[in-house]
Design a protein around this motif. Structure first.
Motif, PDB file in Angstrom:
ATOM      1  N   ALA A   1       0.828  -1.211   0.000  1.00 39.72           N
ATOM      2  CA  ALA A   1       0.000   0.000   0.000  1.00 39.72           C
ATOM      3  C   ALA A   1       0.861   1.258   0.000  1.00 39.72           C
ATOM      4  O   ALA A   1       0.599   2.206  -0.761  1.00 39.72           O
ATOM      5  CB  ALA A   1      -0.924  -0.010   1.214  1.00 39.72           C
ATOM      6  N   TYR A   2       1.903   1.266   0.832  1.00 38.61           N
ATOM      7  CA  TYR A   2       2.785   2.430   0.876  1.00 38.61           C
ATOM      8  C   TYR A   2       3.631   2.537  -0.395  1.00 38.61           C
ATOM      9  O   TYR A   2       3.918   3.647  -0.862  1.00 38.61           O
ATOM     10  CB  TYR A   2       3.684   2.363   2.105  1.00 38.61           C
ATOM     11  CG  TYR A   2       2.934   2.573   3.397  1.00 38.61           C
ATOM     12  CD1 TYR A   2       2.661   3.857   3.864  1.00 38.61           C
ATOM     13  CD2 TYR A   2       2.486   1.505   4.146  1.00 38.61           C
ATOM     14  CE1 TYR A   2       1.968   4.065   5.044  1.00 38.61           C
ATOM     15  CE2 TYR A   2       1.791   1.691   5.331  1.00 38.61           C
ATOM     16  CZ  TYR A   2       1.533   2.975   5.773  1.00 38.61           C
ATOM     17  OH  TYR A   2       0.832   3.166   6.947  1.00 38.61           O
TER      18      TYR A   2
ATOM     19  N   GLN B   1       4.653   5.668  -5.430  1.00 38.68           N
ATOM     20  CA  GLN B   1       4.851   5.810  -6.867  1.00 38.68           C
ATOM     21  C   GLN B   1       4.651   7.259  -7.303  1.00 38.68           C
ATOM     22  O   GLN B   1       5.231   7.689  -8.296  1.00 38.68           O
ATOM     23  CB  GLN B   1       3.868   4.900  -7.613  1.00 38.68           C
ATOM     24  CG  GLN B   1       4.154   3.417  -7.448  1.00 38.68           C
ATOM     25  CD  GLN B   1       3.121   2.552  -8.148  1.00 38.68           C
ATOM     26  OE1 GLN B   1       2.175   3.058  -8.759  1.00 38.68           O
ATOM     27  NE2 GLN B   1       3.286   1.239  -8.063  1.00 38.68           N
ATOM     28  N   ASP B   2       3.829   7.985  -6.564  1.00 40.67           N
ATOM     29  CA  ASP B   2       3.616   9.409  -6.819  1.00 40.67           C
ATOM     30  C   ASP B   2       4.199  10.240  -5.681  1.00 40.67           C
ATOM     31  O   ASP B   2       3.581  11.188  -5.207  1.00 40.67           O
ATOM     32  CB  ASP B   2       2.123   9.713  -6.970  1.00 40.67           C
ATOM     33  CG  ASP B   2       1.523   9.046  -8.190  1.00 40.67           C
ATOM     34  OD1 ASP B   2       2.249   8.893  -9.178  1.00 40.67           O
ATOM     35  OD2 ASP B   2       0.338   8.666  -8.138  1.00 40.67           O
ATOM     36  N   SER B   3       5.402   9.863  -5.220  1.00 41.65           N
ATOM     37  CA  SER B   3       5.997  10.529  -4.068  1.00 41.65           C
ATOM     38  C   SER B   3       6.224  12.016  -4.314  1.00 41.65           C
ATOM     39  O   SER B   3       6.037  12.839  -3.408  1.00 41.65           O
ATOM     40  CB  SER B   3       7.327   9.853  -3.699  1.00 41.65           C
ATOM     41  OG  SER B   3       8.231   9.906  -4.802  1.00 41.65           O
TER      42      SER B   3
ATOM     43  N   ARG C   1       4.680  17.528  -2.858  1.00 39.57           N
ATOM     44  CA  ARG C   1       4.176  18.832  -3.288  1.00 39.57           C
ATOM     45  C   ARG C   1       2.809  19.120  -2.663  1.00 39.57           C
ATOM     46  O   ARG C   1       2.539  20.246  -2.230  1.00 39.57           O
ATOM     47  CB  ARG C   1       4.099  18.890  -4.807  1.00 39.57           C
ATOM     48  CG  ARG C   1       3.668  20.256  -5.336  1.00 39.57           C
ATOM     49  CD  ARG C   1       3.877  20.382  -6.833  1.00 39.57           C
ATOM     50  NE  ARG C   1       3.184  19.342  -7.560  1.00 39.57           N
ATOM     51  CZ  ARG C   1       3.782  18.455  -8.358  1.00 39.57           C
ATOM     52  NH1 ARG C   1       5.087  18.487  -8.508  1.00 39.57           N
ATOM     53  NH2 ARG C   1       3.085  17.546  -9.001  1.00 39.57           N
ATOM     54  N   ALA C   2       1.955  18.103  -2.586  1.00 39.73           N
ATOM     55  CA  ALA C   2       0.640  18.286  -1.971  1.00 39.73           C
ATOM     56  C   ALA C   2       0.777  18.568  -0.478  1.00 39.73           C
ATOM     57  O   ALA C   2       0.001  19.354   0.082  1.00 39.73           O
ATOM     58  CB  ALA C   2      -0.222  17.050  -2.196  1.00 39.73           C
ATOM     59  N   TYR C   3       1.757  17.947   0.168  1.00 36.01           N
ATOM     60  CA  TYR C   3       2.050  18.262   1.568  1.00 36.01           C
ATOM     61  C   TYR C   3       2.377  19.749   1.722  1.00 36.01           C
ATOM     62  O   TYR C   3       1.875  20.424   2.627  1.00 36.01           O
ATOM     63  CB  TYR C   3       3.231  17.428   2.065  1.00 36.01           C
ATOM     64  CG  TYR C   3       2.846  16.242   2.915  1.00 36.01           C
ATOM     65  CD1 TYR C   3       2.206  16.418   4.144  1.00 36.01           C
ATOM     66  CD2 TYR C   3       3.143  14.951   2.509  1.00 36.01           C
ATOM     67  CE1 TYR C   3       1.874  15.335   4.928  1.00 36.01           C
ATOM     68  CE2 TYR C   3       2.805  13.859   3.279  1.00 36.01           C
ATOM     69  CZ  TYR C   3       2.175  14.048   4.491  1.00 36.01           C
ATOM     70  OH  TYR C   3       1.836  12.976   5.259  1.00 36.01           O
TER      71      TYR C   3
ATOM     72  N   LEU D   1      -5.500  14.901  -3.317  1.00 39.56           N
ATOM     73  CA  LEU D   1      -4.609  14.016  -4.059  1.00 39.56           C
ATOM     74  C   LEU D   1      -4.780  12.572  -3.604  1.00 39.56           C
ATOM     75  O   LEU D   1      -4.848  11.649  -4.428  1.00 39.56           O
ATOM     76  CB  LEU D   1      -3.165  14.466  -3.878  1.00 39.56           C
ATOM     77  CG  LEU D   1      -2.108  13.587  -4.576  1.00 39.56           C
ATOM     78  CD1 LEU D   1      -2.291  13.633  -6.087  1.00 39.56           C
ATOM     79  CD2 LEU D   1      -0.706  14.038  -4.200  1.00 39.56           C
ATOM     80  N   LEU D   2      -4.861  12.358  -2.294  1.00 42.66           N
ATOM     81  CA  LEU D   2      -5.043  10.998  -1.786  1.00 42.66           C
ATOM     82  C   LEU D   2      -6.405  10.441  -2.191  1.00 42.66           C
ATOM     83  O   LEU D   2      -6.529   9.257  -2.527  1.00 42.66           O
ATOM     84  CB  LEU D   2      -4.902  10.992  -0.264  1.00 42.66           C
ATOM     85  CG  LEU D   2      -3.508  11.339   0.282  1.00 42.66           C
ATOM     86  CD1 LEU D   2      -3.520  11.337   1.800  1.00 42.66           C
ATOM     87  CD2 LEU D   2      -2.464  10.362  -0.238  1.00 42.66           C
TER      88      LEU D   2
END
Length: 293
Positions: A56-57, A62-64, A69-71, A227-228
């Motif tokens: 899952a992580y 894969q979109d780290s 950036r979303a963080y 994003l999530l």
């Protein structure tokens, strides 16, 4: 010589029970996020992974770059939004709490009406897109959550009941203007309510995903929650395609349950890490903000 009064064991037991009740769901979510998807579907949730897995992580990482950036977007919007929201809300509440403000009644009715009635989604959207033109900007994520009628009422009640009018009169007799009184006297004495409303506003900004859905099309401005959520929708879509392409006995291609729990852990991690450091200021505000008689 006075003896120190011991805390009632019943109170300790009750508080311990409620603390454990708050920790158990968090622990369960974390364990499911580290569990193999097939084991979760076969045996259900468990407080310890029957088969440890980081799939899952790995799927989220894969979109780290997008997640980092979303963080940054969510952190910036939360910090700026909370500070501006506290200033606007406290300024309006302080104005409404003043007995010599002539429009106090009209403004209170206006705030009450906004709490009871809403213009609807379409007018709300048109105001921000056709009038303010803030779509695809960070302002679209900040402005909608700046002020709420409920928060204004709470602050107004605090100012009315906890700050003596004589204190304001004394400051004005000493030559302090309205702004000096507000910034030097009102705000320092309002730490309890500021900390409380600030905490509520922080959680509201951090958990907001709908505003990004409505106003943001630029992927670089996606908030973390949106994003999530979008990542989960993509995984669900791929899962539905796979279920139609293969037999029912085929292996699970996307760990949906584990992804949901991993997303919850990724989203809540900053609040969990930051709150212990903010808690002492929250508790300190409850004591420093008290007015001694």
């Amino acid at each position: 010589m006075t003896t120190k009064k011991r805390t009632n064991p019943v109170i300790i037991a009750v508080l311990s029970f409620f603390s454990l009740a708050c920790l158990i769901p968090f622990w369960l979510v974390m364990m499911v996020s580290f569990s193999d998807e097939n084991e979760v579907l076969r045996s259900g949730y468990a407080f310890w992974p029957r088969k440890f897995s980081l799939v899952a992580y790995q799927y989220l990482l894969q979109d780290s770059e997008k997640i980092v950036r979303a963080y940054g977007v969510s952190i910036f919007v939360t910090i700026v939004g909370v500070f501006i929201s506290l200033f606007v809300t406290s300024a309006m509440a302080y104005t409404m709490s003043r007995q010599d403000f002539p429009l106090k009644g009209s403004l209170s009715i206006y705030i009450l009406v906004t709490m009871l009635f809403s213009g609807g989604l379409l007018p709300w959207y048109l105001v921000y897109t056709r009038l303010l033109h803030v779509q695809d900007t960070l302002l679209a994520l900040i402005i909608p959550g700046l002020i709420g009628g409920f928060n204004v009422i709470i602050m107004r009640t605090f100012f009315t009941t906890s700050i003596p009018p004589s204190l304001i009169d004394s400051a004005q007799m000493d030559g302090a203007g309205e702004f000096r009184t507000y910034f030097s006297i009102i705000l320092p004495l309002s730490l309890p309510v500021m900390a409380t409303i600030g905490l509520f506003t922080t959680v509201s900004y951090w958990n907001d995903w709908f505003t990004s859905l409505v106003f943001i099309q630029n992927e670089k401005l996606y908030s973390l929650q949106y994003l999530l959520n979008k990542t989960l929708m993509n995984a669900s879509f791929l899962q539905s395609i796979a279920s139609k392409s293969y037999s029912s006995t085929a292996q699970v291609t996307q760990p949906l349950e584990s992804i949901r729990m991993a997303m919850a852990m990724v989203a809540i991690a900053p609040l969990v890490l930051v709150f212990p450091f903010l808690q002492k200021y929250f508790v300190k505000g409850l004591t420093v903000g008290a007015v001694k008689g």
